[in-house]
Scaffold this active site. Sequence first.
Site, PDB file in Angstrom:
ATOM      1  N   CYS A 102       5.902  -0.534   7.613  1.00 54.99           N
ATOM      2  CA  CYS A 102       5.592   0.963   6.584  1.00 54.99           C
ATOM      3  C   CYS A 102       7.446   1.403   5.847  1.00 54.99           C
ATOM      4  CB  CYS A 102       5.733   2.308   7.070  1.00 54.99           C
ATOM      5  SG  CYS A 102       5.420   4.307   6.501  1.00 54.99           S
ATOM      6  N   LEU A 103       6.534   2.238   4.355  1.00 57.55           N
ATOM      7  CA  LEU A 103       7.618   2.089   3.236  1.00 57.55           C
ATOM      8  C   LEU A 103       8.153   3.115   3.709  1.00 57.55           C
ATOM      9  CD1 LEU A 103       6.200   1.474   0.122  1.00 57.55           C
ATOM     10  CD2 LEU A 103       7.516   0.297   0.886  1.00 57.55           C
TER      11      LEU A 103
ATOM     12  N   HIS B 133      -4.325   1.445   7.559  1.00 62.05           N
ATOM     13  CA  HIS B 133      -1.967   1.875   7.546  1.00 62.05           C
ATOM     14  C   HIS B 133      -2.746   3.243   6.855  1.00 62.05           C
ATOM     15  CE1 HIS B 133       2.093   1.419   7.468  1.00 62.05           C
ATOM     16  NE2 HIS B 133       1.446   2.294   6.732  1.00 62.05           N
ATOM     17  N   GLU B 134      -3.468   2.805   6.002  1.00 64.37           N
ATOM     18  CA  GLU B 134      -3.219   3.905   4.289  1.00 64.37           C
ATOM     19  C   GLU B 134      -3.596   5.435   5.058  1.00 64.37           C
ATOM     20  OE1 GLU B 134      -0.643   3.857   2.801  1.00 64.37           O
ATOM     21  OE2 GLU B 134      -0.150   1.412   2.854  1.00 64.37           O
TER      22      GLU B 134
ATOM     23  N   HIS C  20      -2.068   7.083   7.108  1.00 63.43           N
ATOM     24  CA  HIS C  20      -1.459   8.011   6.524  1.00 63.43           C
ATOM     25  C   HIS C  20      -2.303   9.510   6.124  1.00 63.43           C
ATOM     26  CE1 HIS C  20       2.912   6.384   6.240  1.00 63.43           C
ATOM     27  NE2 HIS C  20       1.576   5.006   5.943  1.00 63.43           N
TER      28      HIS C  20
ATOM     29  N   GLN D 175       2.715  10.213   1.467  1.00 67.58           N
ATOM     30  CA  GLN D 175       4.198   9.270   1.299  1.00 67.58           C
ATOM     31  C   GLN D 175       5.197   9.688  -0.258  1.00 67.58           C
ATOM     32  OE1 GLN D 175       2.359   5.327   2.220  1.00 67.58           O
ATOM     33  NE2 GLN D 175       4.099   5.522   3.195  1.00 67.58           N
TER      34      GLN D 175
ATOM     35  N   GLY E 269       1.027  -0.942   0.394  1.00 67.48           N
ATOM     36  CA  GLY E 269       0.268  -0.343   0.003  1.00 67.48           C
ATOM     37  C   GLY E 269       1.079   1.068   0.121  1.00 67.48           C
TER      38      GLY E 269
HETATM   39 ZN    ZN Z   1       3.013   3.518   5.793  1.00 68.59          ZN
END
Ligand code: ZN
Length: 164
Positions: A88-89, A130-131, A134, A51, A46
């Site tokens: 998380c990226l 999670h997204e 963000h 991000q 995701g």
């Molecule tokens: Zn993330």
Amino acid sequence: MAQLEILTEGHPLLRQKALPVKKITKRLQKLAGDMEETMRAASGVGLAAPQVGVGLRLIVVDVGEGPIVIFNPEIVERDGQDIDVEGCLSIPGVNGYVERSAWVKVAGLDGKGRPLLVEGTDLLARALQHEIDHLDGILFTDKATSVVAVEEETVDESGVPRHT
Ligand code: ZN
């Protein structure tokens, strides 16, 4: 399509509330495509627009069943509880256990601006929550009960990295 730079923790945009998308323009459709490519290249499940440096309410998720683009996603129903490991990226090298709803229903608009409802359990439910966090400037480490440094990417039984 193009790969975008993924911002990492400490960048102020990751802590801001993203704005609703008013009109899905060609430019935003291209952004969604670029986010999909960026997510794939990073082996993520995701990615949220903040991000990649865009403060708008747009997420893409792909838990191995094909990419889902959602503009203005909103959790309209949720049920149950589930605790599992997340990454998380934008926070490379860190994993943590996070409690999430086990099932969610998300309403929004698809890549063409049509109303969309997505229901998910397991990893899909987790990735959606999670997204969407963000978009409100929330990172998984804010909610994690334990956070550990990892040397290698954590890959679950199905081989899907859990970084989102
Ligand atoms: Zn993330």
